[in-house]
Every structure is written in structure tokens, then in C-alpha cells.
Enzyme design. Structure first.
Site, PDB file in Angstrom:
ATOM      1  N   ASP A   3       0.686  11.978   6.069  1.00  0.00           N
ATOM      2  CA  ASP A   3      -0.343  10.996   5.560  1.00  0.00           C
ATOM      3  C   ASP A   3      -1.728  12.406   6.336  1.00  0.00           C
ATOM      4  OD1 ASP A   3      -2.110   9.626   5.078  1.00  0.00           O
ATOM      5  OD2 ASP A   3      -1.772   7.342   5.283  1.00  0.00           O
ATOM      6  N   ASP A  53      -4.762   4.356  -1.695  1.00  0.00           N
ATOM      7  CA  ASP A  53      -4.755   3.208  -1.463  1.00  0.00           C
ATOM      8  C   ASP A  53      -4.924   1.326  -2.100  1.00  0.00           C
ATOM      9  OD1 ASP A  53      -3.571   4.065   1.367  1.00  0.00           O
ATOM     10  OD2 ASP A  53      -5.266   4.140   1.688  1.00  0.00           O
ATOM     11  N   ASN A  88      -5.626  11.518   6.968  1.00  0.00           N
ATOM     12  CA  ASN A  88      -7.473   9.968   6.684  1.00  0.00           C
ATOM     13  C   ASN A  88      -8.206  10.142   7.492  1.00  0.00           C
ATOM     14  OD1 ASN A  88      -5.384   8.281   5.642  1.00  0.00           O
ATOM     15  ND2 ASN A  88      -3.967   7.932   7.684  1.00  0.00           N
TER      16      ASN A  88
HETATM   17  C1  DGJ Z   1      -3.027   5.634   4.799  1.00  0.00           C
HETATM   18  C2  DGJ Z   1      -2.230   5.303   3.854  1.00  0.00           C
HETATM   19  O1  DGJ Z   1      -2.639   5.401   2.348  1.00  0.00           O
HETATM   20  C3  DGJ Z   1      -1.636   3.932   4.153  1.00  0.00           C
HETATM   21  O2  DGJ Z   1      -0.201   3.862   2.824  1.00  0.00           O
HETATM   22  C4  DGJ Z   1      -0.852   4.377   4.707  1.00  0.00           C
HETATM   23  O3  DGJ Z   1       0.131   5.104   4.831  1.00  0.00           O
HETATM   24  C5  DGJ Z   1      -2.000   4.406   6.265  1.00  0.00           C
HETATM   25  N1  DGJ Z   1      -2.236   5.581   5.658  1.00  0.00           N
HETATM   26  C6  DGJ Z   1      -1.349   4.199   7.408  1.00  0.00           C
HETATM   27  O4  DGJ Z   1      -2.751   4.494   8.004  1.00  0.00           O
END
Ligand code: DGJ
Length: 774
Positions: free
Chosen positions: A479, A549, A481
Site C-alpha cells: 500500500d 477503496d 497512502n
Molecule cells: C488503503 C487501502 O486501499 C485499504 O484497502 C486499506 O488497506 C487501508 N489503506 C489500510 O490502511
């Protein structure tokens, strides 16, 4: 096949031709990209741009060529300063802001196979059996600065790959302001530009607009290929549809800042350039060194959008995705994220895993929250060891227990990031990307580690690799983020900060390469807040990518459909989540959620243990059904047949004997026209059996009145989870009927009248039809 004759280059795939020549001034003049035809003597003269007259105030190339205007010449590359005022492909500052360059043909080389450039990260691959390459070297008319254009022709997928290189043979350094991967000049402007745009949780929504004079830009500047504008781009004739008409497809094999620019010139020609975004980019190229662009791909079809996406799917599966998971069916997974978020311990995970195993799941993924002291998103990124509170017996014991349930064991990681609240940050605050003297911006309470630095990559590889080995990890979700800010590094290999974004991507690729080589059997899934980094660069390392998501079935239709234009279904992560949906609060039936998620790398992301007995039975049957037809869902040819409110997706098996058709209405239309199941992919002359997938109706969702009609003997207050089987459909019909007339489906229930054949659908209701050749 690539041929050269008298400096005319012909690059042929089974259905396309790409033609260019060295013209009288030594420039590469583009002649044709499109449908393949047999070149005859005389064709060349007809294909060449005519330039016998002067044009108003346009500067001619030189005194010897008073009617040659680079501004109106279709070219394989373009620079600044010689009268081509369209968007350039190459901009080099070679002397204190002086950027004029004029590249002239020197030599070329045709070879079997495909060239791989060391330390260049994500690249497609091919063999001497299925591809052929051409390398054309050009030199500036005055300075020893060289431009190399590389082409590879992939026979099996009708794709042409391009990349470019700049070589500095002067005795001083120069700065590359821009080096695109490709340029494609088209003779006219009658094209629609199709791009795939969005935002977090609304990724890759297709948008189409007719070109006008001037520039159209598709770009990302956030450090990731982005959910805002995917690098995938199409040029379609205005009359092109899913199945007919000319469409050109482009994509970039890159995961960072990209930019595609489509410009219609004053003379009505169209130029496409694409590659690394020049924003925040300035590459110092020392004397004697080479810079290589990422690779970009092109395809062309007269069979509309479907022709392009079928070619791209084949190419990605054959020449991008690699390793033991290539062409391999993906396991049905259960992911802990929407089931538990951060709130779990070992027992909770095991209970979820037991429920998943009992229903037929094959892979259990522990998502975010298993490491350090991570209980929310404020801490622990960087501390890659299991949380002693949540997983006291350790990850290898947990992994053993999951394996003993007959499932693969998967783990979520976010290697590129660190929270300030972490042991890693305490030890190495200087590993974070930040500009000295400025407070760095923060996203989701996290900072980005400087992957241009070898010691940072080494730490991540050692710490995370140890976890993978000890816990016998079979699947990894990688991931990322947050978006990039504060671009700066103390790494002195980075000669100037304009190199940083690209060097970061190269660092990321190096790390991915090490992991994927050290753990060749592991299935890797990419992710960046869902689909922020859904690109071909990542797919050179990971075999699938979490698409979004947003797991809402209705929203997923547009997201998955948009994604499918450039990426095969085997690479698109699709999960069934709970209702009401966590992102949209929308209610959709469990059967519909599964019907949409079947078209990809399928799984569940909900508390399966909390499901009613009836829901569990639905999930069990969904998984069994999916496993039976998984190869068709993931590797069949995919067809989009949208009509208005109805999404119709079809996958056709390689042997063309099995078709699976999703028929789903977004909105219920009372007293609308009869629903017709028309399947253009059927074969005239064949006989087919058509069966609807058995589905359940959740009685409570129908309301007491209708529930009484449908199942008079069921007492809903005693059994609020009761379901009844939805009406079944069964037909034995000719392929011609399916293809040209369509099956008139039984009426939908409209509030009055009801019998056993009535289709009760409502909003977001639908069916999967299993169609088999007899
Ligand atoms: C973003 C991802 O897209 C989610 O599926 C999940 O893994 C979260 N991060 C976890 O922090």
C-alpha cells in the site's frame, strides 16, 4: 516484423502498420500509424507530406529547403528552436538556458527480441520468438548530443512499444528538461480524446471529448500515477463505439508523475506526446552519460474500444505481468480491512479466517494494524514487527494456523511510509523526505521515506523480508497512502532536486524487484489508497492491484469498467463488502455485490462471521460458482455492452464455448420496455444453453407486503434473514437469436401481478447468465 528499405521503416503487427522514413533533411518523418496494408511502389510518394509552397510567415527549415516547415511536418520526435512550435518531445538545456537542438538520423539497428535497460526499473519483456526491435540513433546537427528512439513490435498483441534515450557526448553536463517516451503525429484532428479521470474512491472514470485546436493535457504531479488522471489514454474517431471504428490506445509503463499532451496544430494535425511529467523534473546529465525514458505502448484497432482493450489485456498478461502468477488464476481472498479495520486481535482474526475457510475462501489477508503498536493511523508505520498485544504468539504461529485452515496467508505492508510515532522515526528522523528549514506537509499522519537512499531501501528489505520469511507469507498487499510533497533529498547521488521524483520511482522499482525476486512464489497486490497507482509500472512487479477503496457495487461498475479499458480483469482487485456500504451508505443485495466483484481478482472484505446462516449460504455458493468459472472471469475476453441504465458485461472463454454475462440495471424503471438479453459475442449457427445463476432474494429487503406475496409461508418477524430463490431462467437458443434478436426476458415485478417467473430486481438488481455452447 520490422523492415527497412532505403530508409523507409515499416513496423508491422498482424493488423497494424507503423511507417516512417528519413526525409531529405535527415529528420524522421512519420507516415502512417493505423490499419495494415501492403505497401506498393509509389505509395511512399503518396504518403509523404507535400511541401512545395512557402506558408505566410512560417520559418522554413533552412535556405536549401525553403518550403520545408517543421511546424507542419509529421515527425517521430520534436525539439525546440527550429520552427516546430507544437509541444516538443525533447527539451535539453545544453548551455545556460539554450535549448535549440536539431536531431538528424545517423544509423539504425534491427534486432530480434526486446532490449532491457539495466537499472531502469519497470519494463515490458518479450522473446526473440514474439518480438522484434528497432533502434534509431540521431545526433544534433552541431553538438555531440544523441537521441535514440527505440521501437519494439509485439506480434501476439498488436502492440508497439517505444522509449527514448538521450546521450551526452559533449565535454560538459547538460540538463534534460523533458524527454518523452514517445511522440505520435497524426495527419488530421478528427479524434475524440478519451481519458480516465477521478479522485480517491472514484478512480478511472471514462471521459470523452472531441479535440479542438490547442493542447489537452492528461497528467499527474502528485508523485503517483494517480487516481486523478490515469496514464491510459485513447484517441477515438467520433463514430467509434465499443465494437466498431478506429481507436488508438496509449499507456505508459510508469508509476510516478506522468504527462500526456495531445495538441491539434494550426494546420489541423494531431500530436500526442507522453512520458515523465516535466513538472518538478530537471535531470543533470553528466558528460558521457545516458538518460532513458520509461517505456510507452501503442495499439490500434478498427474494432472500437473493445479491440484496443483486448489487445492491451493480452499484452499486459503476456509482456508485463511476470513470474509464477502469470496467467494463473487468483485465489479467492478474505481481507480483514473492512471487516475489522484496526480493531482486532489474533482471536478475532482467526474467527474471521475460520468463517472464510468454511465458505471456500483460499487466502486470508491481515490488512493494516498487525505491526508495532498500530491501533489507528497515527502510529507505527516503519516498525515492521508483529504487535505483541494483538498477535502475542507471533506471525509465524498465526500463519501456521491460517495454513492449517487450508488457506494461503497474506499480509498488508506500506513500506514507503513512516509515522513520527514509531521506533523507526526515533532512530532515523533524517530518512523522511523534507526540505531543510521547512516543516514538511503531512498526509494521514505519515511521512514518506526517501527511497532514493540505499540504506533506507536496505532497512525496508531486511525488516520486511524477515517477516515474509519467518511467517511464510504467500500474498502481500503493498500500500501507499499519501501523495508527495517537499521534494528534497540529502542523497548526494541525486545531482539536483529535479531528479528526485524520478529517482524515487527508480528506488521503488529496485525495492519491488528485490522483494519479488527473493519471494518469487508470493502473489503481490499493489494498492495506493485504493487505485492511486494503478499502472503498468507497478504491474511489472505486482500481479494485481486493489482497484478502489470504494467497494460500493454501483460505483464499482464505472470504476471497474473504466479500468478495464487498459488493464486485464485478472489484475483488478474486486471485493464484496458489507451493506450499507462503508463509503456510500448504499444498500445493494449480497448477490449483486458478488455479481459485480466476480469480474476481477475476487474476494470478500466484510465480517463473514457476522453473516446470517442464509447469507453464509449465498457466499458459499458465490465462491463455488466463481471458482468453477474463474478462468473465464479472469482470462476470458471481456466485452462491455452498456445500454442506458443496463450494464452488460460479458466474458468469453478462450475456447469460446462458455460465456458469462452480467445483466444489471442501475435503476428500476416501472413499466419500461421489455428487457432483452442480446449477446453480440454469440456465434451464429451455434446452439447455446442459457441459464441464470441461482440467486437468493432477501425477503426483508422487499418489504412486508411483497415478501408476503413472494413467500406467503415465511414469517419475517420470526426469521428476518429469510431468503427465497430468485426465479430461474433457462433457454435453449440459437447463437443467431442471441446475437441478433436477443431473448425477451420475463417481466420484472412492478407491484402488481406476480408469478414464479417474475424477475424481482429493483435498483441495482441483476443476474449473471451462464451461456454454454452445445
Ligand atoms: C488503503 C487501502 O486501499 C485499504 O484497502 C486499506 O488497506 C487501508 N489503506 C489500510 O490502511
Amino acid at each position: 516484423m520490422i523492415r527497412e528499405n532505403n530508409k523507409l521503416f515499416a513496423l508491422d503487427t498482424p493488423t497494424t502498420s507503423y511507417l516512417f522514413q528519413v526525409n531529405e533533411t535527415g529528420h524522421l518523418e512519420h507516415l502512417h500509424y493505423g490499419r495494415k496494408f501492403q505497401l506498393q511502389a509509389g505509395d511512399l510518394n503518396a504518403l509523404e507530406d507535400k511541401h512545395r509552397h512557402t506558408i505566410g510567415d512560417e520559418p522554413a527549415y533552412d535556405e536549401d529547403h525553403p518550403t520545408l516547415f517543421l511546424e507542419n511536418l509529421p515527425m517521430e520526435y520534436s525539439t525546440e528552436g527550429k520552427g516546430d512550435y507544437r509541444v516538443p518531445m525533447v527539451v535539453v538545456d545544453h548551455d545556460g538556458g539554450f535549448t535549440t537542438l536539431d536531431f538528424i538520423y545517423q544509423n539504425h539497428l534491427i534486432t530480434a527480441g526486446k532490449q532491457t535497460i539495466p537499472h531502469q526499473g519497470a519494463q515490458a519483456y518479450g522473446s526473440v520468438q514474439n518480438c522484434m526491435s528497432l533502434r534509431v540513433e540521431l545526433r544534433d546537427s552541431q553538438l555531440p548530443i544523441f537521441l535514440v528512439l527505440s521501437y519494439t513490435v509485439f506480434e501476439d498483441s498488436d502492440v508497439i512499444l517505444r522509449f527514448s534515450q538521450l546521450i551526452n557526448k559533449t565535454d560538459h553536463h547538460i540538463y534534460i528538461r523533458k524527454l518523452d517516451s514517445l511522440q505520435l503525429d497524426l495527419s488530421d484532428a478528427n479524434w475524440d480524446l478519451v481519458t480516465f479521470n477521478g479522485a480517491w474512491a472514484r478512480e478511472r472514470i471514462m471521459e470523452r471529448a472531441h479535440l479542438r485546436h490547442g493542447s489537452h493535457v492528461n497528467e499527474s504531479r502528485s508523485g503517483l500515477s494517480s487516481s486523478d488522471h490515469n496514464p491510459l489514454l485513447l484517441l477515438a474517431r467520433p463514430d467509434a463505439t465499443e465494437k466498431q471504428g478506429e481507436v488508438i490506445g496509449y499507456n505508459l509503463i510508469y508509476s510516478g508523475n506522468h504527462k500526456e499532451e495531445v495538441e491539434v496544430s494550426p494546420f489541423g494535425k494531431t500530436r500526442l506526446v507522453g512520458g515523465i511529467n516535466e513538472s518538478a523534473f530537471l535531470w543533470k546529465l553528466p558528460s558521457g552519460s545516458t538518460f532513458t525514458s520509461p517505456e510507452a505502448i501503442l495499439t490500434y484497432s478498427t474494432e472500437g474500444f473493445e479491440g484496443v482493450s483486448t489487445r492491451f489485456h493480452r499484452f499486459v498478461n503476456e509482456h508485463i505481468v511476470r513470474g509464477v502468477w502469470k496467467w494463473r488464476e487468483r485465489p479467492v481472498l478474505c481481507n480483514s480491512w473492512e471487516a475489522a479495520y484496526f480493531d482486532f486481535d489474533e482471536n478475532k482474526l482467526l474467527n474471521l479466517a475460520r468463517s472464510a475457510a468454511a465458505l471456500g475462501a483460499e487466502l486470508f489477508v491481515v490488512d493494516d494494524g498487525w505491526f508495532g503498536s498500530r491501533n489507528d493511523d497515527t502510529s507505527s508505520l516503519g516498525d515492521w514487527f508483529p504487535s505483541p498485544q494483538k498477535i502475542p504468539s507471533g506471525l509465524s504461529a498465526l500463519s501456521d494456523k491460517i495454513h492449517n485452515l487450508g488457506m494461503m496467508f497474506g499480509l498488508w505492508i506500506e513500506p514507503e511510509m513512516v509515522n513520527k510515532e514509531s521506533q523507526l522515526y526515533l532512530k532515523h528522523p533524517d530518512w523522511v523526505i523534507a526540505i531543510p528549514g521547512r516543516k514538511p506537509s503531512v498526509g494521514r499522519h505519515q511521512y514518506i521515506l526517501d527511497l532514493t537512499r540505499k540504506e533506507v531501501r536496505d532497512y525496508l528489505y531486511d525488516a520486511i523480508g524477515k517477516v515474509f520469511s519467518e511467517a511464510d507469507v504467500n500474498y502481500v498487499k503493498w500500500d501507499c497512502n499519501r501523495l508527495f510533497t517537499d521534494l528534497y533529498t540529502v542523497n548526494d547521488e541525486v545531482r539536483n532536486m529535479g531528479e528526485f521524483p524520478h529517482r524515487y520511482v527508480l528506488g521503488l522499482y529496485e525495492l519491488l524487484d528485490r522483494f519479488t525476486k527473493a519471494f518469487p512464489n508470493v502473489l503481490f497486490e499493489g494498492c495506493a489508497s485504493g487505485g492511486q497507482r494503478f499502472d503498468l509500472g507497478m504491474l511489472c512487479y505486482v500481479q494485481q492491484i486493489w482497484c478502489s477503496d470504494n467497494t460500493d457495487a454501483l460505483d464499482r461498475i464505472a470504476i471497474q469498467e473504466g479500468t478495464s479499458y487498459g488493464y486485464p480483469l485478472s489484475a483488478i482487485g474486486c471485493h464484496v463488502s458489507t451493506a450499507p456500504n462503508h463509503q456510500t451508505l448504499r444498500m445493494t443485495s449480497l448477490e449483486t455485490r458478488a455479481n459485480i466483484a466476480f469480474f476481477g481478482a475476487f474476494g470478500y472484505e466484510m465480517d463473514l462471521g457476522a453473516l446470517s446462516r442464509e447469507e453464509k449460504q449465498q457466499v458459499r455458493e458465490q465462491i463455488a460458482f466463481f471458482k468453477q468459472f474463474r478462468a473465464v472471469f479472469q482470462y476470458g475476453t471481456f466485452h462491455r455492452n452498456r445500454h442506458g441504465n443496463i450494464t452488460q458485461w460479458t466474458v468469453v472463454s478462450q475456447d469460446k464455448r462458455t460465456l458469462l454475462v452480467l445483466w444489471n440495471q442501475e435503476r428500476m424503471t416501472v413499466n419500461g420496455p421489455n428487457d432483452i438479453l442480446l449477446v453480440p459475442e454469440a456465434e451464429d449457427g451455434a446452439l447455446y444453453e442459457v441459464l441464470s445463476r441461482p440467486q437468493e432474494l432477501e425477503l426483508a429487503s422487499l418489504g412486508a407486503r411483497v415478501a408476503r406475496k413472494v413467500a406467503p409461508l415465511t414469517n419475517l418477524s420470526k426469521n428476518p434473514n429469510a431468503t427465497v430463490s430468485a426465479s430461474m431462467e433457462h433457454y435453449l437458443v440459437s447463437g443467431g437469436l442471441l446475437k441478433y434478436a436477443g431473448i425477451k426476458l420475463p417481466e420484472q415485478f412492478l407491484g402488481c401481478g406476480f408469478d414464479a417467473d417474475s424477475r424481482i430486481l429493483g435498483d441495482m438488481g441483476g443476474r449473471i447468465y451462464l451461456i454454454r455452447k452445445q
